[in-house]
Scaffold this motif. Structure first.
Motif, PDB file in Angstrom:
ATOM      1  N   GLY A 201       0.820  -1.208   0.000  1.00 11.33           N
ATOM      2  CA  GLY A 201       0.000   0.000   0.000  1.00 11.33           C
ATOM      3  C   GLY A 201       0.859   1.265   0.000  1.00 11.33           C
ATOM      4  N   ARG A 202       1.930   1.235   0.778  1.00 13.81           N
ATOM      5  CA  ARG A 202       2.830   2.397   0.819  1.00 13.81           C
ATOM      6  C   ARG A 202       3.450   2.636  -0.562  1.00 13.81           C
ATOM      7  NH1 ARG A 202       6.840   4.812   4.338  1.00 13.81           N
ATOM      8  NH2 ARG A 202       7.848   6.367   3.009  1.00 13.81           N
TER       9      ARG A 202
ATOM     10  N   THR B 289       0.798   3.982  -2.906  1.00 16.78           N
ATOM     11  CA  THR B 289       0.451   5.361  -2.544  1.00 16.78           C
ATOM     12  C   THR B 289       1.541   6.331  -3.002  1.00 16.78           C
ATOM     13  OG1 THR B 289      -0.793   4.546  -0.642  1.00 16.78           O
ATOM     14  CG2 THR B 289      -0.190   6.869  -0.600  1.00 16.78           C
ATOM     15  N   GLU B 290       2.789   5.888  -2.866  1.00 17.14           N
ATOM     16  CA  GLU B 290       3.904   6.736  -3.320  1.00 17.14           C
ATOM     17  C   GLU B 290       3.864   6.909  -4.839  1.00 17.14           C
ATOM     18  OE1 GLU B 290       6.139   8.447  -1.617  1.00 17.14           O
ATOM     19  OE2 GLU B 290       5.766   7.678   0.408  1.00 17.14           O
TER      20      GLU B 290
ATOM     21  N   LYS C 173       1.289   7.210  -6.615  1.00 15.81           N
ATOM     22  CA  LYS C 173       0.315   8.283  -6.874  1.00 15.81           C
ATOM     23  C   LYS C 173       0.987   9.648  -6.833  1.00 15.81           C
ATOM     24  CE  LYS C 173      -4.119   6.981  -5.060  1.00 15.81           C
ATOM     25  NZ  LYS C 173      -5.067   7.144  -3.966  1.00 15.81           N
ATOM     26  N   LYS C 174       2.040   9.755  -5.987  1.00 12.05           N
ATOM     27  CA  LYS C 174       2.781  11.024  -5.854  1.00 12.05           C
ATOM     28  C   LYS C 174       4.000  11.039  -6.766  1.00 12.05           C
ATOM     29  CE  LYS C 174       2.782  10.266  -1.260  1.00 12.05           C
ATOM     30  NZ  LYS C 174       3.175  10.474   0.145  1.00 12.05           N
TER      31      LYS C 174
ATOM     32  N   GLY D  86      -2.368   4.948  -8.169  1.00  8.63           N
ATOM     33  CA  GLY D  86      -1.964   4.001  -7.133  1.00  8.63           C
ATOM     34  C   GLY D  86      -1.894   2.575  -7.636  1.00  8.63           C
TER      35      GLY D  86
END
Lengths: 360, 146
Positions: free
Chosen positions: B26-27, B30-31, B33-34, B135
């Motif tokens: 998940g991390r 999520t990263e 996405k950035k 993501g």
């Protein structure tokens, strides 16, 4: 697992269907029934009621439906009820489970079958969806491409040449001429293979096993039971399997560590290996496996042609065991090794050692 | 007897649950996405990208994230002459094992290139981002040669 202080278990029958590129309208049950009939005939029994345990190997992804394997039971005639199990793996692992069943004293004999009808789908895509669901499956990276990257690692490191790979293909095709169930047999030279253009570079189409439909079946039993049946048999003197991480990046893809470990545990090196049947869906993988099993010049590798000449998904591993059994009961070999694999780039490997029985 | 009305009901096949990708996968997602790529330190200190939840050798739970570069080196590749419909390109391309700068093991992704001869082991590549990262691993649309 070794055999000390335990009942010896033997292979007593084996049958594989023809490897065909498209079985047409025949469903899985219709692929299974003929091979079951043949192994029953070899043992001299009537049906699945005459063995203590049944275990199958297949893959629901191939049929595209959950619990699709249950349909395979229709081939057995499971009334009155039988003791039955299934692995979502190659049927070589169903044989492993059956051995455990016998070792636990819950059975004296077992029927094992594997089946796969791969033709309705696009097999490399289907297999891609069994990869890591977050990092790989969404890319639809296919199994052929992963094997191609493995081959290039070996070529770049000078561990193999394209000619070595072509020689594997040529030998497979030549050997397959003597196997009536093979799909691709022929007098093909390494030069012929090298003259082909690459398909998924560095692999040529000939480096890649064909897509096949079919089934295979084996009957195993304690040696006591085999003698009671009065049939020729080959003793399973060792069997083990090991798996490597699902992360391809951290594996050494140029070797097969899990095969080495399984081979050591199964006792491959404890005697001469007359014959080896290796589940190598890609030509370079046969070389990796031969090295991992430390096979020498005196071992005949894949006299059946191996899976480069016909690959029954979920049954080919079981067939490797059956092919070694055939060589032993035919008197062509005293001792042999069968290998089965699963997962991308030889991730999971099972090694079986078979030896001629006393009265075989 | 009149024909009964045929009943209609709109139906969309879907899963009625959501699934958490957890603190490691998940991390990473999520990263993405950035537009960041993170790896994780294995027990022996190697940086693994994408991150694994457990050490492949010791089975130890892993948790030390490390941001890695968006450029890297091709460790191996496969040239796809005839892309499949499911593949990310409809023209020839490469799958590659790419060792990103700051990572110790390669990851698998696709590389856009005009010709097989343009791609080589050791070639440098750079991540190309999707217009709107969501993501998913496909937020990295592909890698391109630099």
């Amino acid at each position: 697992m070794g055999q000390s202080n335990m009942k010896e278990i033997a292979i007593v029958a084996y049958q594989q269907s023809d490897c065909v590129s498209d079985a047409g309208a025949a469903n899985e049950v219709e692929l299974i029934i003929p091979v079951l009939g043949k192994v029953f005939e070899q043992v001299g029994i009537t049906n699945a009621q005459d063995v203590d345990f049944v275990c199958s190997g297949s893959c629901d992804y191939l049929q595209g439906a959950a619990f699709a394997f249950v349909m395979g039971v229709d081939a057995l005639g499971a009334v009155p009820p039988i003791k039955e199990s299934h692995v979502e793996m190659d049927a070589a692992w169903a044989l492993y489970e059956s051995m455990l069943k016998i070792r636990m004293g819950h059975a004296e004999s077992a029927l094992i079958y594997g089946f796969g009808k791969s033709s309705p789908g696009e097999l490399p895509n289907v297999l891609s969806q069994q990869l890591d669901p977050y990092y790989l499956a969404p890319l639809w990276v296919d199994t052929i491409s992963l094997a191609a990257m493995q081959a290039r690692l070996m070529l770049d490191q000078g561990l193999i040449t394209e000619r070595d790979m072509a020689e594997v293909v040529a030998r497979s095709r030549r050997n397959a001429q003597g196997n009536p169930h093979a799909q691709l047999g022929g007098d093909v030279s390494a030069e012929d293979v090298l003259a082909q253009q690459t398909y998924v570079s560095p692999l040529r189409k000939a480096d890649i096993c064909p897509v096949s439909d079919g089934a295979s079946a084996v009957v195993i039993a304690t040696v006591e039971k085999a003698r009671e049946w009065g049939v020729p048999y080959a003793v399973i003197s060792g069997i083990d399997h090991c798996i490597e991480t699902h992360n391809l990046g951290v594996r050494d893809l140029t070797d097969s560590i899990s095969t080495r470990r399984a081979a050591a545990n199964a006792g491959v090196g404890d005697g001469r290996v007359d014959v080896a049947e290796l589940y190598a869906p890609f030509s370079h993988q046969e070389i990796i496996l031969s090295r991992a099993l430390e096979l020498g010049e005196d071992t005949r590798v894949n006299p059946s042609g191996g899976v480069l000449a016909g690959n029954l998904m979920m049954a080919s591993g079981l067939s490797r065991i059956g092919e070694v059994f055939n060589r032993i009961v035919a008197g062509e070999a005293q001792r042999g090794v069968a290998h089965a694999t699963s997962g991308p780039c030889l991730q999971h490997n099972l090694v079986t050692v078979l030896e001629k029985g006393e009265t075989a | 007897m009149s024909q009964p009305d045929v009943l209609h009901q709109a139906f969309e096949l879907g899963f009625t649950y959501t699934r958490s990708t957890g603190p490691v996968v998940g991390r990473f997602l999520t990263e993405l996405k950035k537009r960041n790529i993170v790896g994780i330190k294995a027990s022996d200190g190697r940086v693994i990208v994408p991150p694994m939840e457990y050490d492949p050798d010791t089975a130890e739970e892993l948790g030390e994230f490390v941001e890695v570069g968006q450029q890297g080196e091709i460790v191996s590749f496969a040239w796809v002459r005839e892309p499949r419909a499911a593949h990310p390109f409809d023209r020839p391309f490469a799958w590659a094992m790419i060792k990103l700068d700051g990572a110790d093991v390669p990851m698998v992704h696709c590389v856009a290139a005009e010709a097989e001869s343009d791609v080589a082991t050791g070639a440098r590549v750079q991540a190309v981002w999707a217009d709107e990262p969501r993501g998913f691993i496909t937020d990295i649309r592909c890698f391109e040669l630099v």
